[in-house]
Structures are given as structure tokens and as C-alpha cells.
Design an enzyme around this catalytic site. Structure first.
Site, PDB file in Angstrom:
ATOM      1  N   LYS A  91       0.860  -1.193   0.000  1.00 23.66           N
ATOM      2  CA  LYS A  91       0.000   0.000   0.000  1.00 23.66           C
ATOM      3  C   LYS A  91       0.893   1.239   0.000  1.00 23.66           C
ATOM      4  CE  LYS A  91      -4.314   0.994   2.426  1.00 23.66           C
ATOM      5  NZ  LYS A  91      -4.865   1.077   3.790  1.00 23.66           N
TER       6      LYS A  91
HETATM    7  C1  E4P Z   1      -8.123   1.515   4.072  1.00 23.63           C
HETATM    8  O1  E4P Z   1      -7.453   1.158   3.124  1.00 23.63           O
HETATM    9  C2  E4P Z   1      -7.983   2.844   4.667  1.00 23.63           C
HETATM   10  O2  E4P Z   1      -6.708   3.011   5.191  1.00 23.63           O
HETATM   11  C3  E4P Z   1      -9.041   3.039   5.734  1.00 23.63           C
HETATM   12  O3  E4P Z   1     -10.290   2.619   5.216  1.00 23.63           O
HETATM   13  C4  E4P Z   1      -9.113   4.459   6.249  1.00 23.63           C
HETATM   14  O4  E4P Z   1     -10.225   4.573   7.100  1.00 23.63           O
HETATM   15  P1  E4P Z   1     -10.449   5.818   8.078  1.00 23.63           P
HETATM   16  O5  E4P Z   1     -10.709   7.022   7.240  1.00 23.63           O
HETATM   17  O6  E4P Z   1     -11.636   5.408   8.898  1.00 23.63           O
HETATM   18  O7  E4P Z   1      -9.193   5.961   8.896  1.00 23.63           O
END
Ligand code: E4P
Length: 222
Positions: A91
Site C-alpha cells: 500500500k
Molecule cells: C483503508 O485502506 C484505509 O486506510 C481506511 O479505510 C481508512 O479509514 P479511516 O478514514 O476510517 O481511517
């Protein structure tokens, strides 16, 4: 639309896996921080071990986020993470350095998830760099009075127009309506916190129905 779980919590991942609905997992440094008892003692090796444990539960893609800010650092971290298991997805943020890293990983056939996507142009850039997945953050956009799902719709439409390859992961999901809306606009994947997965299942009429059927079934003597 496939369901990923958006957590680093092994118990939550195991529970969703047992429900039979889980196609993958997304994590990020904030989600990792939530499951760490002693941040001062948490090492890179412990992070890798944790990702490895997740990969032992789930066969599908498991996103592990790099934390370096420069492309060389992201590449060094990502190469180590990619060695953990075949289903690890690296990622990377959609920054200039992140795009360089995505381009490199694409050249090595290592899957990537372009994260922190808040605009259609960022998604297009990530697609052209060779990202395997792009993750628009709907909840964080809604939080600042933007329309997160409108962005998802734009990205899905653009990718269909040009046969772009990345799958669209709707991230930053806050509630069940986000999940329905993601499916309605044709997103490939929704990555969902465990609490929201539980909410998807919940309906008072189902609870009432189970209670009544259980009471009525009690007339049967075994
Ligand atoms: C997933 O890939 C993201 O990092 C995550 O959904 C972010 O979520 P948040 O905005 O609740 O921190």
C-alpha cells in the site's frame, strides 16, 4: 462487490473469515497502532510478523502500508513486505514518491494499493503508474462536506471508459449505507470495519423472527 475487512485485529479478521464473506484485508499504520500494546517496543519485525499472521488466516489480498516518505524507502520496505506471502499487497500513498514506488513494484509484478485517494485525477495517475488497486476514502471526504461516493462513481466510470486495470476499493467506510452505495456505483471492493460488517447483518425483524420461531419450535418434543 467483494468484501475486505479494514482492520489489523486478528480476532476480527478471524470472525469475518468464519462468516465466509471475507475476500481480503486492508491495514494502515493507524489500524496497526490500535492493536499494539506497547508502541515503544513495537518493531518492524513485529509488524512483518503481524502481517504474516493475517496472511495465515486470509488467502486473499492483504494490504500492508509502507511508511517511508521517499520512493527508495518505500521500495525497500515494500520488497520486504512482499516476501512475507504471495497475497501481500503493498500500500503506497498517491504522492510523487508513491507513484514512483508503484511504478517500480508494477515492473516487478508486485501488487500495489494506491491509498489516500481523494480525487479522480489521483486515481488516474495511480492507474497509469500501474497500481493494482486504488482506494478512494469516502468517509474522510464526507467528513469535510465533500461527496465521497460521487468520487467513487467518477473513478469507476473513468476506469470502465478506458479499460483501466486497477480495482476500486471503497475505503474509509463509516456505515452500512456506504456499503450499499459502493455496490450501486459499481465499486469492485468495499473495505469495511468489523463493526460495520456486524451492522450489515443486523435487522430487528430478523431478531424478532428468530425469537418467535424458536419459541414456536419449543412445542416439538424431541
Ligand atoms: C483503508 O485502506 C484505509 O486506510 C481506511 O479505510 C481508512 O479509514 P479511516 O478514514 O476510517 O481511517
Amino acid at each position: 462487490m467483494q468484501f475486505f475487512i479494514d482492520t489489523a485485529n486478528l480476532a476480527e479478521i478471524g470472525a469475518a473469515h468464519q462468516m465466509g464473506v471475507l475476500a481480503g484485508v486492508t491495514t494502515n499504520p493507524s489500524l496497526i497502532a490500535k492493536i499494539v500494546d506497547d508502541p515503544a517496543a513495537f518493531t518492524w519485525q513485529m509488524f512483518k510478523d503481524h502481517i504474516s499472521q493475517i496472511c495465515q488466516i486470509v488467502d486473499g489480498p492483504v494490504s500492508a502500508e509502507v511508511t517511508a516518505l521517499d520512493a527508495d524507502g518505500m521500495i525497500a520496505e515494500g520488497e520486504e513486505l512482499a516476501e512475507i506471502a504471495e497475497n501481500v499487497v503493498i500500500k503506497c500513498p498517491v504522492t510523487m514518491e508513491g507513484l514512483k514506488a508503484i511504478t517500480y513494484f508494477d515492473s516487478q509484478d508486485i501488487a500495489t494499493n494506491a491509498t489516500l485517494v481523494f480525487s479522480a485525477n489521483q486515481a488516474l495517475l495511480a492507474a497509469n503508474a500501474g497500481a493494482s488497486y486504488v482506494s478512494p476514502f469516502v468517509g474522510r471526504l464526507d467528513d469535510v462536506s465533500s461527496d465521497g461516493m460521487a468520487l467513487v462513481k467518477q473513478i469507476v466510470t473513468m476506469f470502465k471508459n478506458y479499460d483501466y486495470m486497477p480495482e476500486v476499493i471503497v475505503a474509509s467506510i463509516r456505515h452500512p449505507q456506504h456499503v450499499i452505495d459502493a455496490a450501486m456505483v459499481g465499486a469492485d471492493i468495499a473495505t469495511i470495519p468489523y463493526s460495520v460488517i456486524r451492522q450489515l447483518l443486523s435487522h430487528p425483524l430478523t431478531d424478532q423472527g428468530v425469537k418467535k420461531f424458536t419459541e414456536d419450535a419449543a412445542i416439538m418434543k424431541k
